[in-house]
Write a protein that holds these residues in place. Structure first.
Motif, PDB file in Angstrom:
ATOM      1  N   GLN A 366       0.823  -1.208   0.000  1.00  0.00           N
ATOM      2  CA  GLN A 366       0.000   0.000   0.000  1.00  0.00           C
ATOM      3  C   GLN A 366       0.863   1.267   0.000  1.00  0.00           C
ATOM      4  OE1 GLN A 366      -3.280   0.246  -0.293  1.00  0.00           O
ATOM      5  NE2 GLN A 366      -3.590  -1.972  -0.402  1.00  0.00           N
ATOM      6  N   LEU A 367       0.219   2.392  -0.198  1.00  0.00           N
ATOM      7  CA  LEU A 367       0.901   3.663  -0.379  1.00  0.00           C
ATOM      8  C   LEU A 367       1.560   4.185   0.902  1.00  0.00           C
ATOM      9  CD1 LEU A 367      -1.765   5.509  -2.548  1.00  0.00           C
ATOM     10  CD2 LEU A 367       0.357   4.434  -3.345  1.00  0.00           C
ATOM     11  N   VAL A 368       2.552   5.043   0.686  1.00  0.00           N
ATOM     12  CA  VAL A 368       3.219   5.731   1.785  1.00  0.00           C
ATOM     13  C   VAL A 368       2.872   7.214   1.718  1.00  0.00           C
ATOM     14  CG1 VAL A 368       5.433   6.356   2.810  1.00  0.00           C
ATOM     15  CG2 VAL A 368       5.141   4.109   1.739  1.00  0.00           C
ATOM     16  N   ALA A 369       2.453   7.764   2.828  1.00  0.00           N
ATOM     17  CA  ALA A 369       2.249   9.215   2.914  1.00  0.00           C
ATOM     18  C   ALA A 369       3.414   9.783   3.709  1.00  0.00           C
ATOM     19  CB  ALA A 369       0.925   9.540   3.595  1.00  0.00           C
ATOM     20  N   LEU A 370       4.267  10.511   3.027  1.00  0.00           N
ATOM     21  CA  LEU A 370       5.419  11.116   3.680  1.00  0.00           C
ATOM     22  C   LEU A 370       4.998  12.464   4.257  1.00  0.00           C
ATOM     23  CD1 LEU A 370       8.472  10.708   4.138  1.00  0.00           C
ATOM     24  CD2 LEU A 370       8.844  12.032   2.050  1.00  0.00           C
ATOM     25  N   LEU A 371       5.176  12.634   5.559  1.00  0.00           N
ATOM     26  CA  LEU A 371       4.707  13.839   6.233  1.00  0.00           C
ATOM     27  C   LEU A 371       5.846  14.806   6.518  1.00  0.00           C
ATOM     28  CD1 LEU A 371       2.225  12.281   8.815  1.00  0.00           C
ATOM     29  CD2 LEU A 371       1.784  12.989   6.456  1.00  0.00           C
ATOM     30  N   ARG A 372       5.603  16.063   6.183  1.00  0.00           N
ATOM     31  CA  ARG A 372       6.519  17.141   6.551  1.00  0.00           C
ATOM     32  C   ARG A 372       5.678  18.225   7.224  1.00  0.00           C
ATOM     33  NH1 ARG A 372      11.546  17.081   4.922  1.00  0.00           N
ATOM     34  NH2 ARG A 372      12.204  15.687   3.240  1.00  0.00           N
ATOM     35  N   ASN A 373       5.950  18.429   8.498  1.00  0.00           N
ATOM     36  CA  ASN A 373       5.157  19.394   9.268  1.00  0.00           C
ATOM     37  C   ASN A 373       3.666  19.078   9.175  1.00  0.00           C
ATOM     38  OD1 ASN A 373       7.481  20.915   9.983  1.00  0.00           O
ATOM     39  ND2 ASN A 373       7.456  21.859   7.949  1.00  0.00           N
ATOM     40  N   GLY A 374       3.343  17.813   9.198  1.00  0.00           N
ATOM     41  CA  GLY A 374       1.959  17.373   9.174  1.00  0.00           C
ATOM     42  C   GLY A 374       1.303  17.380   7.816  1.00  0.00           C
ATOM     43  N   GLN A 375       2.046  17.781   6.782  1.00  0.00           N
ATOM     44  CA  GLN A 375       1.468  17.862   5.440  1.00  0.00           C
ATOM     45  C   GLN A 375       2.083  16.798   4.543  1.00  0.00           C
ATOM     46  OE1 GLN A 375      -1.077  19.962   4.673  1.00  0.00           O
ATOM     47  NE2 GLN A 375      -0.990  20.491   6.854  1.00  0.00           N
ATOM     48  N   PRO A 376       1.252  16.048   3.812  1.00  0.00           N
ATOM     49  CA  PRO A 376       1.794  15.029   2.908  1.00  0.00           C
ATOM     50  C   PRO A 376       2.525  15.660   1.727  1.00  0.00           C
ATOM     51  CG  PRO A 376      -0.579  15.234   2.611  1.00  0.00           C
ATOM     52  CD  PRO A 376      -0.229  16.078   3.795  1.00  0.00           C
ATOM     53  N   VAL A 377       3.599  15.006   1.310  1.00  0.00           N
ATOM     54  CA  VAL A 377       4.382  15.468   0.171  1.00  0.00           C
ATOM     55  C   VAL A 377       3.849  14.801  -1.084  1.00  0.00           C
ATOM     56  CG1 VAL A 377       6.686  15.560  -0.865  1.00  0.00           C
ATOM     57  CG2 VAL A 377       6.410  15.798   1.612  1.00  0.00           C
ATOM     58  N   ALA A 378       3.506  15.582  -2.102  1.00  0.00           N
ATOM     59  CA  ALA A 378       2.995  15.029  -3.362  1.00  0.00           C
ATOM     60  C   ALA A 378       4.100  14.257  -4.064  1.00  0.00           C
ATOM     61  CB  ALA A 378       2.487  16.145  -4.263  1.00  0.00           C
ATOM     62  N   MET A 379       3.722  13.128  -4.669  1.00  0.00           N
ATOM     63  CA  MET A 379       4.703  12.310  -5.362  1.00  0.00           C
ATOM     64  C   MET A 379       4.181  11.920  -6.736  1.00  0.00           C
ATOM     65  SD  MET A 379       6.122   9.878  -2.302  1.00  0.00           S
ATOM     66  CE  MET A 379       4.490   9.483  -1.678  1.00  0.00           C
ATOM     67  N   SER A 380       4.848  12.372  -7.786  1.00  0.00           N
ATOM     68  CA  SER A 380       4.475  12.028  -9.155  1.00  0.00           C
ATOM     69  C   SER A 380       5.694  12.167 -10.047  1.00  0.00           C
ATOM     70  CB  SER A 380       3.355  12.940  -9.665  1.00  0.00           C
ATOM     71  OG  SER A 380       3.193  12.789 -11.062  1.00  0.00           O
ATOM     72  N   THR A 381       6.165  11.062 -10.625  1.00  0.00           N
ATOM     73  CA  THR A 381       7.341  11.139 -11.492  1.00  0.00           C
ATOM     74  C   THR A 381       7.033  11.913 -12.758  1.00  0.00           C
ATOM     75  OG1 THR A 381       6.727   8.992 -12.438  1.00  0.00           O
ATOM     76  CG2 THR A 381       8.343   8.984 -10.663  1.00  0.00           C
ATOM     77  N   ARG A 382       5.780  11.969 -13.165  1.00  0.00           N
ATOM     78  CA  ARG A 382       5.442  12.678 -14.388  1.00  0.00           C
ATOM     79  C   ARG A 382       5.527  14.190 -14.191  1.00  0.00           C
ATOM     80  NH1 ARG A 382       2.846  10.763 -18.760  1.00  0.00           N
ATOM     81  NH2 ARG A 382       4.161   8.989 -18.305  1.00  0.00           N
ATOM     82  N   SER A 383       5.032  14.677 -13.049  1.00  0.00           N
ATOM     83  CA  SER A 383       5.065  16.119 -12.804  1.00  0.00           C
ATOM     84  C   SER A 383       6.399  16.574 -12.232  1.00  0.00           C
ATOM     85  CB  SER A 383       3.953  16.512 -11.823  1.00  0.00           C
ATOM     86  OG  SER A 383       4.222  15.981 -10.538  1.00  0.00           O
TER      87      SER A 383
END
Length: 550
Positions: A366-383
């Motif tokens: 399943q997915l990983v939500a990486l948190l920085r200061n409580g906010q998830p970091v967007a992850m997309s190799t295309r963007s």
């Protein structure tokens, strides 16, 4: 310990049969479990309950009969009781657990290993990310799950090979080449609109600059040649970076298998022709289709498009056939959760090419939500908006990253707290476990300085409840490894280590290892060294260091 208790129960049944106390000679399988509540004993047996129907008498009556025939030949049984509707609870004497310490230290680094696999060959394929961009944290979770799972299976007696499947053919590689080629044109000063379906990250521009310097022939190349050269260069460069990132993460594959090699050697064409001959692949609307509906898939799947270009499924069929031709008894693929719908078609491919589909298994991460200061970091190799695995490992360290990825079941999504992973306190799970190993090392060094030596002969002095609790926890380690391997659940190991660490911290806070009693101190040194060995064995299985100092 379970085997010994099971033998006692079986002997009691035989004696009960001989005495004519039971109605039937037939007795079903029964379970011996460790009760969740410590007050309910060391082991609980449901044999009376599962046998009630056959014996035609109440479970508690059966339990009474069985207990009347229990003989404790080895003298380890403290007491027994009948609980609830008919459970039999067994309480062992403290002396029953002392051999565990001897077993741990006798086996050393092999303690915990079992032989369930009997040398059967297993391939674990994991990561296998397209070489179109750096690895992100989602890849990292799949990487450590596959790596640890392979090592756990090896500890379970399987011959395991780790493999990375390089998707170095097809549309995504062409898109990668086009992305680099277009950036190269921009660098030369050409004005153009960059397509949305191209890869957008800064790494594409960096690759374009490097290609410009390394390949002067690109200056006069047409689009076809430019895209092709950029695609091969970029894929090789990115793949090299992936290898480096994985090695820094402690992940080393035994084999890297190229998808393109299946086309270069004609394997894909041969497999498709064989499937056409057998009627599994058929033609419709100018395309070729695989009858995956014959294998419970929701619809048939295209293997060759009407323009003559093969799909990824075509090469996947050939690839998985190749796996079994290499002699693997089981094949385990580690995929992202978004590939769930792909399982049935690969099982269909395995079955259609002559192998029992049950020999193919998939771990869905399943997915990983990486948190920085409580906010998830967007992850997309295309963007190009992603957090790389390398950045996370550089920030929190290999050990913390691996432990955090593994300490939750891969079947659940994971919130990765970067700040927690960096903490040097007991709030950080990996620090909590590693600190036990380091603290014990410190105690052993102090004992050596004070000329206090371990003495196995003094183990009988260990009577404290916290000491017995440590032994019970260590006794569970081989079973934890066996269950982890049987169920493909690597998270069982870090969970076990956290429990053992907790038991040690409780013990250490209540009792001095190096006390005024020289004999007791010698016994406790043996105990804590065995705990250190189990901690180290568990951490090694997870690819995590066992520090002597922290």
């Amino acid at each position: 310990m379970k085997d010994h208790l099971r033998a006692m129960i079986e002997k009691a049944i035989e004696r009960a049969f001989g005495a004519g106390s039971l109605v039937s000679l037939e007795f079903p399988a029964f379970d011996i479990e460790v009760p969740r509540v410590e007050a309910h004993g060391d082991f609980s047996v449901n044999i009376a309950m599962v046998g009630a129907k056959t014996q035609k008498m109440p479970p508690r009556k059966i339990a009474e009969i069985l207990l009347s025939h229990i003989e404790d030949d080895s003298g380890i049984l403290g007491k027994t009781e009948i609980a609830g509707p008919g459970f039999i609870n067994f309480y062992l004497k403290p002396s029953a657990w002392l051999p565990i310490v001897q077993r741990v230290l006798g086996a050393g680094e092999t303690f915990g290993r079992v032989d369930d696999g009997k040398g059967r060959r297993v391939q674990v394929e994991f990561v296998s990310a397209n070489p179109t961009g750096p690895l992100h944290v989602g890849h990292g979770r799949g990487a450590v799950v596959g790596d640890a799972m392979a090592d756990i299976l090896s500890a379970c007696g399987y011959e395991v090979e780790k493999e990375y499947y390089i998707n170095d053919s097809g549309r995504q590689i062409r898109t990668l080449g086009n992305s680099v080629w277009l950036r190269l044109k921009e660098i030369r000063g050409e004005s153009l609109e960059f397509p949305e379906d191209c890869y957008q990250g800064d790494y594409i521009r960096e690759l374009a600059l490097e290609a410009k310097d390394r390949f002067p022939e690109l200056a006069g190349a047409d689009d076809e040649k430019g895209v092709a050269l950029c695609a091969r260069f970029a894929a090789d460069s990115i793949l090299g970076g992936i290898r480096e990132d994985l090695e820094a993460f402690g992940v080393v594959h035994d084999k890297w298998f190229s998808e393109q090699s299946l086309y270069d050697t004609g394997v894909v064409d041969t497999v498709l022709k064989d499937l056409e001959s057998s009627g599994v692949v058929y033609e419709k609307d100018g395309a070729k289709w695989f009858k995956t509906t014959d294998w419970q898939d929701e619809k048939d799947r295209v293997v060759v498009r009407n323009n003559g270009i093969t799909t990824y499924f075509a090469s996947d069929i050939a690839y998985h056939k190749n796996k079994y031709e290499r002699g693997f008894d089981r094949v385990i693929d580690v995929w992202g959760a978004d590939h769930h719908g792909y399982i049935k078609r690969i099982k269909a491919a395995v079955g259609a090419t002559g192998t029992d589909p049950e020999r193919f298994q998939v771990i869905l991460v399943q997915l990983v939500a990486l948190l920085r200061n409580g906010q998830p970091v967007a992850m997309s190799t295309r963007s190009g908006e992603f957090e790389t695995l390398k950045a996370v490992v550089d920030e929190v360290g290999k050990d913390a990253a691996r432990f955090f990825f593994l300490m939750r079941s891969y079947e659940t999504s994971l919130d990765f707290d970067l700040e927690l992973a960096k903490k040097k306190s007991n709030d950080n799970p990996v620090f909590y476990v590693q600190y036990v190993h380091a603290r014990i090392a410190s105690i052993l060094r102090k004992a050596a300085d004070e000329n206090i030596h371990e003495d196995m002969e003094k183990l009988f002095l260990l009577q404290e409840p916290e000491e017995i609790a440590l032994m019970k926890h260590m006794a569970r380690f081989p079973e934890t490894i066996a269950l982890s391997g049987a169920n493909l659940e690597p998270h069982r190991v870090p969970f076990y280590l956290m429990e053992l660490a907790s038991a040690f911290h409780t013990y250490y806070n209540r009792h001095k290892v190096l006390s005024g009693d020289a004999a007791l101190s010698s016994a406790r040194l043996v105990l804590i060294r065995s705990v250190q060995q189990v901690i180290r064995n568990g951490l090694v299985l997870l690819g995590i260091s066992a520090p002597e100092e922290m």
